[in-house]
Structures are given as C-alpha cells and as structure tokens.
Design a protein around this motif. Structure first.
Motif, short mmCIF file in Angstrom:
data_model
loop_
_atom_site.label_atom_id
_atom_site.label_comp_id
_atom_site.label_asym_id
_atom_site.label_seq_id
_atom_site.Cartn_x
_atom_site.Cartn_y
_atom_site.Cartn_z
N ARG A 1 -21.60 9.93 -9.05
CA ARG A 1 -21.65 9.81 -7.60
C ARG A 1 -20.76 10.90 -7.02
NH1 ARG A 1 -18.20 6.42 -5.40
NH2 ARG A 1 -18.11 5.11 -7.23
N ILE B 1 -5.26 13.08 -4.31
CA ILE B 1 -6.14 12.75 -5.42
C ILE B 1 -7.26 11.79 -5.01
CG2 ILE B 1 -6.19 11.62 -7.70
CD1 ILE B 1 -3.20 12.55 -7.96
N HIS C 1 -4.69 -2.07 -11.24
CA HIS C 1 -3.33 -2.44 -10.82
C HIS C 1 -2.95 -3.84 -11.27
CE1 HIS C 1 -4.14 0.96 -8.12
NE2 HIS C 1 -2.84 1.10 -8.06
N CYS D 1 -1.77 8.73 -4.26
CA CYS D 1 -3.11 9.31 -4.43
C CYS D 1 -3.89 9.31 -3.12
CB CYS D 1 -3.90 8.51 -5.47
SG CYS D 1 -3.23 8.69 -7.14
N TYR E 1 0.84 -1.20 0.00
CA TYR E 1 0.00 0.00 0.00
C TYR E 1 0.88 1.25 0.00
CZ TYR E 1 -3.40 3.50 1.47
OH TYR E 1 -4.18 4.63 1.52
N ILE F 1 -13.29 -4.48 -2.86
CA ILE F 1 -12.02 -3.76 -2.79
C ILE F 1 -11.02 -4.40 -3.75
CG2 ILE F 1 -10.09 -3.08 -1.30
CD1 ILE F 1 -12.11 -3.09 1.04
N ARG G 1 -9.93 -0.33 8.41
CA ARG G 1 -11.31 0.12 8.56
C ARG G 1 -11.99 -0.47 9.77
NH1 ARG G 1 -13.81 -0.23 2.45
NH2 ARG G 1 -12.65 1.56 1.63
N LEU H 1 0.40 -5.42 -9.72
CA LEU H 1 0.33 -6.30 -8.55
C LEU H 1 -0.30 -7.63 -8.95
CD1 LEU H 1 -1.18 -3.72 -5.98
CD2 LEU H 1 1.23 -4.36 -6.20
N VAL I 1 -6.31 -2.84 3.94
CA VAL I 1 -7.34 -1.79 3.92
C VAL I 1 -8.50 -2.17 4.84
CG1 VAL I 1 -9.08 -0.62 2.48
CG2 VAL I 1 -6.75 -0.91 1.62
N PRO J 1 -9.73 9.49 -2.26
CA PRO J 1 -10.42 9.68 -0.98
C PRO J 1 -9.76 8.87 0.14
CG PRO J 1 -11.61 8.10 -2.32
CD PRO J 1 -10.46 8.59 -3.17
N THR K 1 -13.36 6.82 -13.32
CA THR K 1 -12.75 7.62 -12.25
C THR K 1 -11.23 7.53 -12.42
OG1 THR K 1 -12.30 5.97 -10.55
CG2 THR K 1 -14.57 6.79 -10.70
N VAL K 2 -10.51 8.25 -11.58
CA VAL K 2 -9.05 8.27 -11.65
C VAL K 2 -8.45 7.01 -11.03
CG1 VAL K 2 -7.02 9.62 -10.95
CG2 VAL K 2 -9.15 10.78 -11.51
N MET K 3 -9.25 6.26 -10.30
CA MET K 3 -8.73 5.06 -9.64
C MET K 3 -8.29 4.05 -10.70
SD MET K 3 -8.14 3.19 -6.96
CE MET K 3 -7.83 1.44 -6.75
C1 HEC Z 1 -3.84 7.59 -9.56
C2 HEC Z 1 -4.45 7.75 -8.25
C3 HEC Z 1 -4.83 6.51 -7.47
C4 HEC Z 1 -4.02 5.45 -7.13
C5 HEC Z 1 -2.56 5.19 -7.48
C6 HEC Z 1 -4.85 4.59 -6.31
N1 HEC Z 1 -6.10 5.10 -6.18
FE1 HEC Z 1 -7.66 4.24 -5.23
N2 HEC Z 1 -8.89 5.72 -5.81
C7 HEC Z 1 -8.49 6.86 -6.49
C8 HEC Z 1 -9.64 7.72 -6.68
C9 HEC Z 1 -9.64 9.06 -7.36
C10 HEC Z 1 -10.74 7.05 -6.12
C11 HEC Z 1 -12.20 7.53 -6.05
C12 HEC Z 1 -12.93 6.95 -7.23
C13 HEC Z 1 -14.38 7.38 -7.25
O1 HEC Z 1 -14.61 8.57 -7.52
O2 HEC Z 1 -15.24 6.54 -7.00
C14 HEC Z 1 -10.23 5.81 -5.57
C15 HEC Z 1 -11.01 4.88 -4.93
C16 HEC Z 1 -10.52 3.76 -4.28
C17 HEC Z 1 -11.31 2.83 -3.52
C18 HEC Z 1 -12.81 2.93 -3.26
C19 HEC Z 1 -13.03 3.93 -2.17
C20 HEC Z 1 -14.15 3.53 -1.23
O3 HEC Z 1 -14.89 4.41 -0.84
O4 HEC Z 1 -14.24 2.35 -0.87
C21 HEC Z 1 -10.46 1.89 -3.01
C22 HEC Z 1 -10.82 0.72 -2.11
C23 HEC Z 1 -9.15 2.23 -3.48
N3 HEC Z 1 -9.21 3.36 -4.26
C24 HEC Z 1 -8.02 1.50 -3.14
C25 HEC Z 1 -6.77 1.77 -3.68
C26 HEC Z 1 -5.60 0.99 -3.39
C27 HEC Z 1 -5.55 -0.17 -2.39
C28 HEC Z 1 -4.60 1.50 -4.14
C29 HEC Z 1 -3.18 0.98 -4.26
C30 HEC Z 1 -3.04 -0.40 -4.66
C31 HEC Z 1 -5.13 2.63 -4.87
N4 HEC Z 1 -6.44 2.76 -4.56
C32 HEC Z 1 -4.39 3.40 -5.75
C33 HEC Z 1 -7.22 7.13 -6.93
C34 HEC Z 1 -6.13 6.28 -6.86
#
Ligand code: HEC
Ligand code: HEC
Length: 289
Positions: A288, A57, A92, A47, A40, A76, A112, A96, A108, A59, A87-89
């Motif tokens: 959303r 970037i 991986h 982000c 992580y 997850i 929580r 990974l 994670v 949440p 979205t930007v998420m």
């Molecule tokens: C490039 C930026 C970026 C990276 C790198 C990133 N995330 Fe995210 N992630 C986001 C964004 C932006 C959102 C919100 C998406 C949305 O609007 O729903 C998000 C949402 C999430 C959510 C859902 C949030 C919720 O409310 O449950 C999870 C879980 C999550 N990310 C886990 C991870 C994990 C674990 C990693 C690393 C392996 C990771 N993210 C890497 C940008 C990123």
C-alpha cells in the motif's frame, strides 16, 4: 506442542475478533483523552508528529485529508497494540496497558473528528433558510457553487472544522487566534484571513474589500463587488479597517432557535471523502502506498 500452538492461535484470533468490535470505554471522556495526549506525546511523537501531524518516520494521524488506513477505535487500538505487520509501526503491548491504549486511541480519534462526525441537533432546512436569508451569509460565502466568492467557500466546512470553531467564527472576534476559548485548533487547516481595506483613488472612487496581496508598489483587493481590483499604491489612499469582514454577533442577531438551526445546517456541510483505496493487501501483493 501442536495443540498449544493451535490454542494460542485460536486465542489470538478470538482476541483480534474482540478488538474489532470493542467500543472505546473512553469516548467523550475529556480527562481520559487528556491522559491519552500525554501518553501520545511520550510514546508516538518520535515517529508521528505532534498533534497528529506527520513526523519523520510515521504518517500524520489527523490531517484534514481524512483518508486513514485505521479508522475505527478498534482498528486504531489494534494497530497500536499489535503494530502494523510489515511496516515500521511497532507493537506497544509491552509498553502500554490496554487501558492506556484505549486512552491514546480516544486522543487520536478526538484529533481527527470534525463537526461532521457529530452534527448539531436542529432543523437543518430551517438553518439553510437562515443562511441564505436572515443571516445574509450568501452575500460573502459560497456553498456548493451558490453564493459569493468574497469570503471562504463553506462547502466542506464541517469536514474541516470542529463545531466549537464554527461557533467561534459566528460569535467571537478573536476566532482567528489560536488559544483556549476562541480557538482554531492548529492541526486543522489554517483559516485564510485578509484584512479589510478601503481604497480611494485619485478620482475619488472608493473600493472596500479584502486585501489579498500587497507590496511596496501595488495592492490587490477583492472588492465587495466580487471583482479583483489592482491598484498602484502611489496613486491611491489606503485605510486599513481594524475589524475583519466576518460579522461576529450572530448570537445576538439571530434568535436561539435560528442560531441552533443554522448550526445544524453548518455542521452537516461536507463533501464526501475521495474514493478509498482498497484496504486489503493480498499476500505477496503490492505494498500500500
Ligand atoms: C517507530 C516509529 C513509530 C512509532 C513509535 C509509532 N508509530 Fe504509528 N506508524 C508508524 C508508521 C511508519 C506507520 C505507517 C504504517 C504503514 O505503512 O501502514 C504508522 C501507522 C500508524 C497508524 C495508522 C495510520 C492511519 O492511517 O490510520 C496509527 C493509528 C498509528 N501509527 C498510531 C500510533 C500511535 C498512537 C503511536 C504511539 C502509541 C504510534 N503510532 C507509534 C510508525 C510509528
Ligand atoms: C460581510 C461578509 C460576510 C458575511 C455576511 C458572513 N461572513 Fe463568514 N466570513 C467572512 C470572511 C471574510 C471570513 C474569513 C475570516 C475572517 O476574515 O474573519 C469568514 C469566515 C467565516 C467562517 C470561518 C471559516 C473557516 O474556514 O473556519 C465561518 C464558519 C463563517 N464565516 C460562516 C458564516 C456564516 C454562517 C454567515 C452567516 C450567518 C457568515 N459567515 C456571514 C465574511 C462574511
């Protein structure tokens, strides 16, 4: 060509369906969770913030507000592996392995979880009786409108704290300090702590209680009488007590059974999360927030 696509689509649907129901092989595996933390920190904190806090970037993934878009391990896992569309998420899956994603997911989820996610065994009703009776907790704490306002309100204790933090609060003087052992994990809401003071006025009246506010001129004290007292600093004598108000010897004061039952009661103290927004976004529908 069409057939290949169809098969690919079918395979994707099947693997998505599998992910929806799959159990995390690393639940309750501390070594794997620790590995997940390393992954992580190396992958997600650019982000998302450290320790599940919000980042530049992304949440917060583990904030005590407890309203998440992705809740189950499978959800997850899917979000990390395949990203969240539109979205930007990012996905991986090339960075990974599935195995690593399960470990990150376990991390994670571990961030929580609070006491209410795994309440302690014991006789809850007997524990409640200890709370209001032998424990004397109600003389300082309030639960769901009953009790005293001197200490923190415990109505949502299990929704805010880990079980270990609750045990520490009852048994360790250092329970307010971050660190291994007597630790309140720093990603959870900080514990409001006020020093205990004894204030003596010019006419010899003494008020003991929690110091809520002070400056060079005045003091505000929540007295053991549950009233807020305001003093002119120049006119009173103030003694700061070395220890907090919360007794921390309940492992000695209570029998093992009483303590366990009390813990069973405390680890179930929670207020249900606020009504959730609908999770399904209609195609072309509003984003959303
Ligand atoms: C490039 C930026 C970026 C990276 C790198 C990133 N995330 Fe995210 N992630 C986001 C964004 C932006 C959102 C919100 C998406 C949305 O609007 O729903 C998000 C949402 C999430 C959510 C859902 C949030 C919720 O409310 O449950 C999870 C879980 C999550 N990310 C886990 C991870 C994990 C674990 C990693 C690393 C392996 C990771 N993210 C890497 C940008 C990123
Ligand atoms: C004399 C007053 C007093 C009594 C009695 C008392 N507490 Fe407390 N308690 C406090 C105060 C004040 C705090 C705030 C932290 C501090 O000052 O240590 C606190 C903190 C706590 C916390 C930590 C809250 C958090 O947000 O993490 C828990 C849990 C707790 N008390 C449970 C209990 C239980 C259960 C009992 C009875 C067995 C009890 N307390 C008895 C005064 C009291």
């Amino acid at each position: 060509m069409k057939r290949v696509l169809l098969i690919a689509a079918f395979a994707a649907a099947a693997s998505a369906a599998h992910a929806q129901t799959a159990a995390n092989p690393y639940t309750n595996n501390p070594a794997a969770v620790e590995e997940g933390r390393g992954l992580y920190n190396g992958t997600c904190t650019g982000c998302h913030g450290a320790n599940g806090a919000a980042g530049e970037i992304g949440p917060g993934l583990a904030l005590p507000g407890r309203s998440y878009a992705k809740r189950t391990d499978a959800e997850i896992f899917d979000a990390v592996k395949n990203g969240i569309p539109a979205t930007v998420m990012p996905a991986h899956r090339t960075k990974l392995s599935d195995d690593q994603i399960w470990k990150v997911t376990a991390y994670v989820k571990g961030l929580r979880g609070t006491a209410i996610d795994a309440p302690s065994p014991g006789d809850v009703a007997a524990g409640e009786a200890v709370f209001w009776g032998k424990g004397g907790c109600g003389s300082c704490h309030m639960v769901k409108g009953r009790g005293s306002i001197i200490g923190p309100d415990l109505s949502n204790l299990a929704g805010l704290r880990k079980t270990n933090s609750i045990i520490d609060a009852l048994t360790k003087e250092q329970h307010r300090v971050y660190g291994p052992g007597g630790a309140q994990p720093h990603y959870l809401v900080p514990l409001p702590v006020s020093p205990v003071v004894r204030v003596t006025t010019a006419d010899g009246k003494t008020v003991r209680g929690l110091l809520r506010n002070e400056d060079s001129f005045s003091l505000q004290v929540m007295g053991m009488d549950e009233k807020l007292h305001l003093f002119d600093r120049a006119k009173v004598k103030v003694v700061y007590e070395p220890k907090g108000l919360m007794p921390t010897d309940y492992d000695k004061k209570l029998s093992k059974a009483e303590f366990d039952n009390l813990l069973a009661y405390l680890t179930r103290l929670g207020t249900p999360p606020a009504a959730e927004k609908p999770q399904v976004r209609m195609p072309g529908g509003p984003e959303r927030d």
